[in-house]
Motif scaffolding. Structure first.
Motif: not given
Length: 389
Positions: A23-33
């Motif tokens: 879940a954290r990986t998904v959040r980090v990817a979304a924030l990066s995008t």
């Protein structure tokens, strides 16, 4: 046994941590995008501008084939010049920009110009109306379903969006058509298409209008049933938008109002507003700047009265509860024009009056009389690939 139990406990304890890590990986990817998108601030500003209280969207994105069917109803041939003349009449209506903040266009129209050589995108911008573009390529039946459809157009979408942005478009639209009683297959397929489209549009500088339309259809289903399915479908769409890292304060939503089936008694504006507002509150995050309802076959007056009732039912709405109307703005305008130059001024006056009435309704200030009173449902099958907006 003890070792086995210990291993099981270890696996059990590790599972939540693994899920949390994913879940954290998904959040980090979304924030990066979000942070890496060079258009992000422009996207937010565009979405908020289009969602300006007291303004709405003119939906004029009918395909060439569909436009031809509508022109035929007033005896006008389906030629490129006639299509251009019809769109020019809409976009050059004096004062339209007081009530309209965006206009959705078809591919051909985005690149057309007036008879005097001024590009339509420039005509709209001069009125304070942002140009938008329909980017889906129509509907296709999903195998194994009872005629349910998915929306096509993801192939090459990034390149098309980049070209549309260069031409002056600042938002896009993708329509998914669902129905009361939709299968899980249809819901998930269309939610995926809307989310992937929105992701691609934002990456290329276009604010995505997300349109999950629970289309008005035959039957005696109740307004409560429509509300149930609209809530279910909207919730799936919002979940997929989050999964794909779409930034919600840089999108707009274009849903249906909650209406009973065509063979059921017509609902009062108060009931339409009650169930529509409840559905939105239950399924749409407040981050979304504007909810632009489609007219969905309602008459011009019905569309305005229901829009007014929405404001009364939710006076402190977190979103702009407004309109993105096609036939509810165009139908009487087209009949008045009928392809004759001498009727152009009257037709434009009708268009602006209709836009003004809906602007007043969005502000909760509409008092009538309506410029096109009464009238039945505008339900002629004049769109290829499914019912009209």
């Amino acid at each position: 046994m003890a070792l086995s139990a210990k291993s099981a406990a270890a696996r059990s304890a590790a599972a939540p941590r693994g899920a949390a890590s994913r879940a954290r990986t998904v959040r980090v990817a979304a924030l990066s995008t979000e942070k890496s998108n060079p258009y992000m601030e422009e996207l937010r500003a565009t979405a908020n501008y289009i969602a300006t209280r007291g303004k709405g969207i003119l939906a004029s994105d009918e395909s060439n084939a569909t436009t031809g069917k509508r022109l035929a109803t007033v005896g006008v041939d389906n030629t490129e010049d006639n299509r251009r003349a019809w769109r020019e009449l809409l976009y050059t209506a004096p004062g339209l920009g007081q009530y309209i903040s965006g206009a959705i266009m078809f591919d051909e129209t985005l690149f057309q110009s007036t008879a005097g050589g001024v590009q339509f995108v420039d005509v709209l911008k001069k009125q304070g109306i942002l140009p938008g573009i329909k980017v889906d390529t129509g509907l296709e039946v999903i195998p194994g379903t009872d005629g349910e459809t998915s929306t096509q157009g993801l192939d090459g979408l990034g390149e098309r969006c980049a070209r549309y942005y260069k031409q002056g478009a600042r938002f896009a639209k993708w329509r998914a058509v669902l129905k009361v009683g939709s299968s899980t297959t249809a819901i998930l397929e269309n939610a995926h298409g809307l989310a992937r489209y929105a992701q691609i549009a934002q990456a290329n500088g276009l604010v995505p209008i997300v349109e999950p339309e629970v289309t008005l259809g035959p039957g005696t289903y109740t307004i409560e049933e429509n509300a149930y399915w609209s809530e279910k479908i909207n919730s799936h769409v919002m979940r997929l938008l989050n999964e794909y890292g779409v930034v919600l304060d840089a999108i707009l939503l274009k849903p249906n109002m909650c209406l009973p089936g065509l063979d059921a008694p017509t609902a009062s504006p108060a009931d339409v507003a009650k169930y529509t507002v409840r559905t939105m509150l239950r399924s749409i995050p407040p981050a979304v700047p504007g909810i632009h309802f489609l007219s969905g076959g309602m008459s011009e007056e019905e569309s305005t009265l229901n829009l007014q009732a929405l404001q009364e039912a939710c006076p402190n709405s977190p979103w702009s509860l407004t309109f993105s109307y096609g036939r509810a703005l165009q139908s009487s305008t087209l009949k008045t024009w009928a392809g004759k130059k001498e009727n152009a001024d009257k037709a434009q006056d009708i268009l602006v009056q209709l836009a003004r009435a809906n602007s007043q309704a969005q502000l909760g200030k509409y008092k009538g009389p309506h410029p096109v009173p009464g009238g039945g449902r505008i339900l002629q099958a004049l769109r290829t690939g499914g019912p009209g907006k």
